[in-house]
Design an enzyme around this catalytic site. Structure first.
Site, mmCIF file in Angstrom:
data_model
loop_
_atom_site.group_PDB
_atom_site.id
_atom_site.type_symbol
_atom_site.label_atom_id
_atom_site.label_comp_id
_atom_site.label_asym_id
_atom_site.label_seq_id
_atom_site.Cartn_x
_atom_site.Cartn_y
_atom_site.Cartn_z
ATOM 1 N N GLU A 1 0.864 -1.187 0.000
ATOM 2 C CA GLU A 1 0.000 0.000 0.000
ATOM 3 C C GLU A 1 0.895 1.230 0.000
ATOM 4 O O GLU A 1 1.882 1.294 0.734
ATOM 5 C CB GLU A 1 -0.884 -0.018 1.254
ATOM 6 N N GLU B 1 -2.656 11.247 3.464
ATOM 7 C CA GLU B 1 -3.653 11.012 4.501
ATOM 8 C C GLU B 1 -3.672 12.248 5.382
ATOM 9 O O GLU B 1 -2.642 12.905 5.581
ATOM 10 C CB GLU B 1 -3.292 9.797 5.347
#
Lengths: 285, 469
Positions: free
Chosen positions: A166, A171
Site C-alpha cells: 500500500e 492522509e
C-alpha cells in the site's frame, strides 16, 4: 526645527537608498540560490501522461475508470471507520469541474455517517509511475480523507494485506489542519508501523485551498511531494521488511469518518464535510 | 510607561497631503486617491511597549494590578505582570490603547505567551476597546484557561478588514467572582502582538448563539443583537470570541418593518414581520431574529402616587431599586423574558410562560411601612382558561431564599403571600391593574423582600411594579 528634521529625513533617505541597494543585491543572490535549490530538488521527472481525469463532466463518475466500494467493509474497512460508503450523488458527484465526496451525519443502514470511496481497481492499474491529484480536504475532528494506492493482488492467496503493499500518497487528520502524511505499508511495516513521514504546510492549512499531492514511484524508491516541495523519499533500505512495491497498484480516493487513525467526530465537528478533487493524473517515465 | 510619538504618522500624513495638494492643482482629487494609511506595526509588548502605548485601568480595578516584570519572561528580558487580588478586594482590568491608530488589516490574530502562578481562567481578554468609537470592534475571549507553564494563545480577528485604524490593542478583566474562584495570584503575558498566522480558518459566525429567535414586540421598540465568531486554529481547536456587532453586516427581510444599524440595534418601524440575518465578511451567520411587531398594545396607565410613598421595582415613573434578574432561572422554567419599549415606556414581556421570578437580593427591600404591591398586567395571548398568580417572598434573616423544591413554597425562615388574579379579570388586550395586599405570611415579616414570582399559562406584559403604603 523643521530644517533639522528635513536634514535628518534626507540623511535617512540616503541611508535607506544604500540599504535598499544592498537588499536588492541580496535578493538577486537569493534568487540565484533559489534557482539552484530548486534544480537540486527535482520534484518530479516522469512526464509521460498515461491517465487523467479532470472531472470536467458534471454528474456521475466516468465508469470506465472508477468503481465504488459500498458499505462498511470488514470491521469498518479494517480501521473501525464509522461511515457507510455509498455511490449516491449525496455522497459522490462531479460538479463544476470538481469531484465532490461528501461525508454526512445521517442514520443509514445502521451507520451514523455516510461517505464515499472510489477506486480504479481492474480499470486502471499500473506498476511504478507518478500519481498526482489536486485536492482540497475537509476539516474537523474525525475527518480522514485519503488518496492512496493498493496492490492489485490483495485478494490472491499469500498476498493478503499488507503483503500486497500500500502506498498512501496523502492522509489527513481533520483535527490537524496543517499536516498531511505519506506512507508505505508492507509485510512487517503496516498500520501503526508503516513507514511514514508527515509534512506541515508553513503558515497555511490544507482545508482552505487546493494542493497537489503526488508520488513518483520507481523500482527502488517512492518520492513524496506536496505542491512544489519534495518532502520525503522512501527506498528499499528504509523499509523494515520485504519491498513489495513491484507489481500493479490501483488508485483509491476516500473520505472516512472516525476510525483508529483519527478518532470519532465530536460535537465541534461540522457536517456535512466535502473533499474536493480537481484532477487525478498518472504519468510514466 | 513609555510613550513614543508617532512622528512617522505625521510624515506620512504630510507626504499624503503634499501629494493630494499636487494632484489637486492639476486635475482635482481623483476617485482612486488613497487615504493616508496608518502604521502596520503589530507588536504591542515584546520586552517593553512597542510603538507608543497607553495603560488605562478600568474603573474599580485594583490599582497595582499591572506592572512590567524584569524577572520573568518567555523571551527576552521582561514580561507584562498582572497581580489579581483576592476575592473582595476588586479585580484586575485595563485596556492598553495605542497612542495612534494602527492598520491591523494585514493580521489575522492577536497572539501572546502566558503563564500564571496557579491554574486559572481569565474572565475576559481581547482587543478593540476604544473609547473614541464606543468599542466598535471589540473582541472578547471569555474564560481563557491559563496554566503554570508558558503557552501560546491566539485570539482571532473576526474580520481584519475592519481594523484599518484601530487603537484598542489589548484589554483584559479578571477577578475572583466568589470566594471559591481563583484570586490572589499572578499571571504573565509576553510577546504580545498581532500576527498573520495563515492558519486561522473556517469562520462560523453566529448571532443569538446560533438560534433562530422569535421576538414578539411592538412598533417603536428596539432590541440589540449580539454575535460571535468561531474559527478553527492551526492546532485544530475551535475558538469562539464575542465579536462586536460592527463586525457584522445585518440584513432585514423588510426594512419598512425593522432596520438594524451597525451597532446591532434593531428598531421596529411598523407593525408586521421581518427576519433579521447577519454575516461577517460574506459568511452568513448561524441564527436569526424573526421580529413580529403585530402586537397591538398601548402604554400602561401612568402611576400617580407620590414618589416618597412607594418603593419601585420597575417603572419609568419612579427611581427603581436594584433588581438582580427579571427571570430567575428556575429549574424547569420555560418562560422567556424580553423587554419592549413603547415610546419612552419600558415594558417586561414574558412569553412561553409556566413560572419565573423577579429577584432583588442586593439589597433586599424593607417594605415594613408598605401595605400593597402594585402591578400593571397586559395579557397578550388568547388562552381559553387563563390563569396567572403572583407570590411575594420575604427571605428572612438567614440571608437566603429557602424554597421547598416540591411545592415551590417557602421553608425555614422565609414567608410569602400568594395571590391569584380572579379569572374574570384575566381579559386579554387591555391593561389590568393588580394590587396585592402584603398580608398572610408577610403580615409580620416584610423587611427582607427578595422575590416576586409568578406562574400561569398566558403570555403577558408587566409594567409599574411598586410597593406602596
Amino acid at each position: 526645527m523643521n530644517k533639522m528634521m528635513n536634514a535628518k529625513t534626507s540623511n535617512m533617505n540616503r541611508i535607506y537608498t544604500s540599504k535598499i541597494w544592498n537588499y536588492f543585491i541580496l535578493l538577486v543572490l537569493l534568487f540565484y540560490i533559489g534557482c539552484n535549490t530548486s534544480e537540486e530538488q527535482t520534484v518530479a521527472t516522469f512526464s509521460n501522461l498515461v491517465m487523467q481525469d479532470e472531472f470536467d463532466v458534471d454528474g456521475t463518475l466516468n465508469s470506465s475508470l472508477w468503481t465504488y466500494d459500498i458499505g462498511t467493509g470488514m470491521n469498518g474497512w479494517g480501521n473501525n471507520e464509522l461511515q457507510y460508503y455509498t455511490d449516491r450523488p449525496e455522497n459522490v458527484t462531479v460538479q463544476n469541474g470538481v469531484l465532490i465526496i461528501t461525508a454526512r451525519q445521517e442514520d443509514f443502514n445502521g451507520a451514523a455517517y455516510t461517505s464515499a470511496r472510489i477506486k480504479t481497481e481492474d480499470l486502471f492499474e499500473q506498476t511504478y509511475g507518478r500519481f498526482e491529484a489536486r485536492i482540497r480536504v475537509p476539516f474537523g475532528q474525525g475527518m480522514w480523507p485519503a488518496f492512496w494506492l493498493l496492490g492489485n493482488n490483495c485478494n490472491e492467496p499469500g498476498f493478503t494485506w499488507p503483503q500486497c503493499g500500500e502506498i498512501d500518497i496523502m492522509e489527513f487528520r481533520g483535527q490537524e489542519p496543517t499536516i498531511i502524511h505519506g506512507s508505505v505499508h508492507g509485510p512487517e511495516y503496516s498500520a501503526g508501523n508503516a513507514i511514514t513521514k508527515s509534512y506541515q504546510l508553513p503558515n497555511d492549512r490544507f482545508d482552505t485551498g487546493f494542493h497537489v499531492f503526488g508520488i513518483e514511484w520507481a523500482p527502488d524508491y517512492v518520492n513524496y511531494y506536496v505542491d512544489d516541495v519534495l518532502y520525503n523519499q522512501i527506498t528499499r533500505e528504509d523499509v523494515t521488511g520485504e519491498w513489495v512495491l513491484d507489481h500493479p497498484f490501483y488508485i483509491i480516493i476516500n473520505l472516512a469518518v472516525g476510525g483508529s487513525f483519527v478518532g470519532s467526530p465530536n460535537s465541534d465537528t461540522v457536517f456535512p464535510q466535502n473533499m474536493l478533487v480537481d484532477y487525478v493524473r498518472v504519468y510514466k517515465k | 510607561m513609555k510613550i513614543k510619538k508617532h512622528t512617522y504618522i505625521k510624515i506620512t500624513v504630510t507626504l499624503g497631503l503634499i501629494l493630494v495638494t499636487l494632484t489637486g492643482c492639476e486635475r482635482g482629487l481623483s476617485e482612486e486617491a488613497e487615504l493616508a494609511t496608518f502604521p502596520t506595526n503589530g507588536d504591542i509588548f515584546i520586552d517593553s511597549f512597542v510603538g507608543g502605548l497607553d495603560y488605562f485601568p478600568f474603573g474599580g480595578s485594583f490599582a497595582e494590578a499591572f506592572s512590567v516584570d524584569q524577572n520573568e519572561s518567555f523571551m527576552g528580558t521582561a514580561s507584562m505582570r498582572f497581580d489579581i487580588p483576592v476575592f473582595g478586594v476588586g479585580f484586575g482590568g485595563a485596556t492598553f490603547p495605542s497612542t495612534g491608530p494602527r492598520d491591523l488589516s494585514g493580521y489575522d490574530a492577536l497572539t501572546f505567551w502566558a503563564k500564571a502562578s496557579r491554574g486559572a481562567d481569565i474572565n475576559e481578554i481581547g482587543f478593540g476597546v476604544n473609547g473614541d468609537t464606543n468599542n466598535q470592534y471589540q473582541v472578547t475571549l471569555q474564560n481563557m484557561p491559563i496554566t503554570t507553564n508558558w503557552k501560546k494563545y491566539t485570539i482571532p480577528i473576526p474580520d481584519a478588514s475592519k481594523l484599518n485604524q484601530e487603537i484598542g490593542m489589548f484589554w483584559y478583566a479578571e477577578g475572583a467572582e466568589n470566594a471559591a474562584d481563583e484570586g490572589g495570584y499572578t499571571f504573565w503575558i509576553d510577546e504580545l502582538k498581532f500576527e498573520r498566522l495563515g492558519t486561522i480558518a473556517q469562520p462560523r459566525p453566529a448571532i443569538f448563539n446560533g438560534i433562530d429567535e422569535m421576538l414578539q414586540t411592538v412598533k417603536g421598540s428596539t432590541t440589540t443583537i449580539t454575535g460571535t465568531q468561531t474559527f478553527n486554529l492551526g492546532t485544530g481547536e475551535d475558538i469562539m470570541v464575542i465579536a462586536a456587532p460592527s463586525y457584522f453586516n445585518f440584513m432585514s427581510s423588510d426594512e419598512s418593518i425593522a432596520i438594524v444599524n451597525e451597532r446591532g440595534e434593531v428598531t421596529i418601524l411598523d407593525s408586521g414581520k421581518a427576519i433579521i440575518t447577519a454575516s461577517i465578511d460574506g459568511v452568513l451567520a448561524k441564527g436569526s431574529l424573526t421580529v413580529d411587531s403585530s402586537l397591538n398594545i398601548s402604554s400602561a396607565p401612568t402611576p400617580t402616587r407620590a414618589a416618597n410613598t412607594v418603593i419601585s421595582v420597575y417603572s419609568n415613573a419612579y427611581t427603581n431599586v436594584n433588581v438582580d434578574t427579571f427571570n430567575g432561572n428556575f429549574g424547569g422554567s420555560t418562560t422567556q423574558t424580553t423587554f419592549l419599549k413603547l415610546g419612552n415606556d419600558d415594558l417586561i414581556f414574558n412569553t412561553n410562560v409556566n413560572f419565573a421570578g423577579i429577584q432583588f437580593q442586593n439589597p433586599t427591600i424593607d417594605a415594613s411601612s408598605m401595605n400593597f404591591l402594585h402591578l400593571d398586567v397586559f395579557i397578550v395571548s388568547d388562552t381559553s382558561s387563563p390563569s396567572l398568580s403572583f407570590n411575594i417572598r420575604d427571605r428572612g434573616a438567614n440571608g437566603e431564599l429557602n424554597t421547598n423544591v416540591n411545592t415551590g413554597g417557602p421553608t425555614e425562615d422565609d414567608q410569602q403571600i400568594d395571590f391569584t388574579i380572579p379569572s374574570a379579570q384575566l381579559v386579554s388586550g387591555q391593561w389590568i391593574s393588580v394590587d396585592i395586599p402584603l398580608t398572610g405570611g408577610l403580615a409580620t415579616q416584610k423587611n427582607n423582600l427578595a422575590q416576586i414570582a409568578f406562574s400561569g399559562n398566558v403570555d403577558f406584559i408587566l409594567d409599574n411594579i411598586y410597593f406602596y403604603e
